[in-house]
Design an enzyme around this catalytic site. Structure first.
Site, short mmCIF file in Angstrom:
data_model
loop_
_atom_site.label_atom_id
_atom_site.label_comp_id
_atom_site.label_asym_id
_atom_site.label_seq_id
_atom_site.Cartn_x
_atom_site.Cartn_y
_atom_site.Cartn_z
N THR A 1 76.96 87.00 30.17
CA THR A 1 77.10 86.85 31.66
C THR A 1 77.13 85.56 32.40
O THR A 1 76.58 84.18 32.23
CB THR A 1 75.85 87.01 32.86
OG1 THR A 1 75.79 88.74 32.16
CG2 THR A 1 76.00 87.38 34.08
N ARG B 1 76.97 102.90 34.01
CA ARG B 1 75.97 102.22 34.58
C ARG B 1 76.46 100.96 35.31
O ARG B 1 77.21 100.41 34.98
CB ARG B 1 75.09 101.79 32.97
CG ARG B 1 73.75 100.61 33.38
CD ARG B 1 74.99 99.30 33.12
NE ARG B 1 72.98 99.04 32.07
CZ ARG B 1 73.25 97.10 32.53
NH1 ARG B 1 74.47 96.71 32.67
NH2 ARG B 1 72.24 96.65 32.74
N VAL B 2 75.62 100.28 36.39
CA VAL B 2 76.12 98.83 36.88
C VAL B 2 74.42 98.29 36.45
O VAL B 2 73.55 98.79 37.04
CB VAL B 2 76.08 99.33 38.64
CG1 VAL B 2 75.88 97.95 39.04
CG2 VAL B 2 77.13 99.90 38.63
N ASP C 1 72.60 94.27 37.47
CA ASP C 1 71.62 93.41 38.44
C ASP C 1 72.99 92.59 39.19
O ASP C 1 72.71 92.60 40.07
CB ASP C 1 70.70 92.70 37.90
CG ASP C 1 71.29 91.44 36.90
OD1 ASP C 1 71.73 91.66 35.78
OD2 ASP C 1 70.45 91.02 36.95
N THR D 1 70.33 86.41 35.50
CA THR D 1 70.81 86.75 33.55
C THR D 1 69.62 87.15 33.09
O THR D 1 69.09 87.04 33.14
CB THR D 1 71.94 86.13 33.00
OG1 THR D 1 72.25 86.90 32.26
CG2 THR D 1 71.23 84.60 33.06
N GLY D 2 70.06 88.47 32.67
CA GLY D 2 69.02 89.58 31.90
C GLY D 2 69.21 91.01 31.05
O GLY D 2 70.17 91.24 31.83
N GLY E 1 69.95 94.02 32.70
CA GLY E 1 69.77 94.22 34.56
C GLY E 1 68.70 94.94 34.95
O GLY E 1 68.35 95.03 36.29
N1 ASP Z 1 71.86 91.38 33.89
C1 ASP Z 1 73.30 91.69 32.79
C2 ASP Z 1 73.28 93.42 33.11
O1 ASP Z 1 72.02 93.76 33.13
C3 ASP Z 1 73.57 91.72 31.85
C4 ASP Z 1 73.74 90.09 31.09
O2 ASP Z 1 72.66 88.81 32.18
O3 ASP Z 1 73.42 89.49 29.81
O4 ASP Z 1 74.68 93.76 33.28
#
Ligand code: ASP
Length: 357
Positions: free
Chosen positions: A224, A252-253, A255, A275-276, A278
């Site tokens: 991301t 799916r959505v 964060d 990022t992470g 979500g």
């Molecule tokens: N945060 C993003 C999501 O969950 C994925 C990511 O940051 O790697 O869609």
């Protein structure tokens, strides 16, 4: 006029060797970019967090990431130096990362369970608290630009799917064939997960979705992208763009397009891009929570970020990280994953690109 000429030469001197180095593919971690003439500018970008350990990337791959992060960092920062807004800097940097197949945003987006690419993005103006977000896009080349159009050219904050793409068409924002987002490594990641999933024959739908997301977490989800900026007027801005998580299902959505979860900017406090995993960032309202801790408890930015990421997120079982800049130009980066692609201009005005812990 004299001041202008002096500034021009400082900029030229500061940039020429750097860009030449970057173009050659050679780089050093620290480069002088900013003189004391504009100490209040702040700029940080990220290219996702996840299991990125030393040795897991080949030297060539690592160099590709560093060069692309540098390119986006310099482009956004140059915009700030030339007096452009934080929103411009954020959009410029994110578009560069979206156009690169290295990152899970735009061109390099991961695949859904159905083998499609569905993109999410958001942007926020810290001065006005205006925000724009888009989700579930299949044809928009640069989702961050559409998010900005939603913020600036519509009466809404969030648009999804076909409706958002209709708006993109109206706004003459570039659309591409869905095939544009197809890349071999992302396709292979999906196939690997689908194979593992089949082998496991997980019973209930709930545990299936749970196991897939868990399994996906360490190896297959990172990339991301995001940026935060403090501009010459003292205005903050933040933006985030993503393809989400490999093998995501049913509309799916994550964060990234949720204002207050993956993105937040407020001139009273800070600008954040996350990022992470979500689902956890949404539950905790991570970006807005960091801002609130600063506002209500008077915590400095790094402490506030660590409190939310290394304490609250960690305890809940989520992983990932954030980049942030406060209204004074202080920068903070916090993550509880193995690594995070990130780049920033430090307090001495030097460019720093980092990947590992
Ligand atoms: N945060 C993003 C999501 O969950 C994925 C990511 O940051 O790697 O869609």
């Amino acid at each position: 006029m004299k001041r202008f000429i002096a500034l021009f030469f400082i900029t030229v001197i500061a940039f020429s060797p750097t860009l030449t180095l970057a173009q050659k593919g050679g780089f050093a971690d620290m480069k002088q970019l900013q003189g004391p003439q504009n100490p209040r500018l702040g700029f940080v970008i990220h290219g996702g967090a996840g299991v990125i350990t030393r040795g897991s990337l080949s030297p060539e791959r690592e160099k590709e990431y560093r060069v692309k992060l540098e390119e986006a960092l310099f482009a956004g920062y140059k915009a700030l130096q030339s007096g452009k807004s934080g929103l411009d800097a954020v959009e410029i940097a994110i578009r560069i990362l979206e156009d690169s197949p290295l990152f899970n945003a735009g061109k390099g987006a991961v695949f859904t369970n159905e083998g499609k690419n569905e993109l999410d993005a958001s942007i926020m103006n810290g001065k006005t608290l205006a925000a724009g977000a888009v989700a579930g896009l299949r044809q928009v080349k640069n989702p961050i630009t559409l998010a900005r159009a939603v913020m600036e050219k519509s009466a809404h904050v969030m648009m999804v799917g076909g409706g958002a793409e209709k708006f993109a068409k109206e706004q003459k924002i570039e659309l591409v064939d869905e095939k544009y987002f197809w890349t071999q490594p992302r396709w292979d990641s999906l196939q690997k997960i689908l194979k593992e999933e089949k082998a496991k024959e997980v019973q209930s739908l709930k545990s299936k979705v749970q196991s897939v997301l868990t399994k996906d977490l360490p190896a297959n989800r990172f990339g991301t992208v995001g940026a935060v900026a403090l501009d010459k007027n003292g205005d903050l801005a933040a933006g985030t763009s993503t393809g989400g998580m490999t093998n995501k299902r049913y509309g799916r959505v994550g964060d990234a397009p949720i204002i207050g979860a993956g993105t937040y900017a407020n001139n009273n406090t800070c600008a954040i891009s996350a990022t992470g995993w979500g689902e956890y960032f949404i539950r905790l309202g991570v970006a807005r929570d960091i801002s609130a801790v600063m506002e209500y408890r008077g915590m400095p930015i790094q402490q506030a970020a660590d409190f939310v990421i290394k304490d609250k997120l960690q305890k809940l079982g989520g992983d990932g990280g954030i980049i942030a800049v406060d209204k004074f130009g202080n920068i903070a980066i916090s993550f509880n994953s193995e690594g995070m692609y990130r780049a920033y201009i430090n307090a001495e005005g030097k460019a720093v690109v980092e990947i590992y812990k």
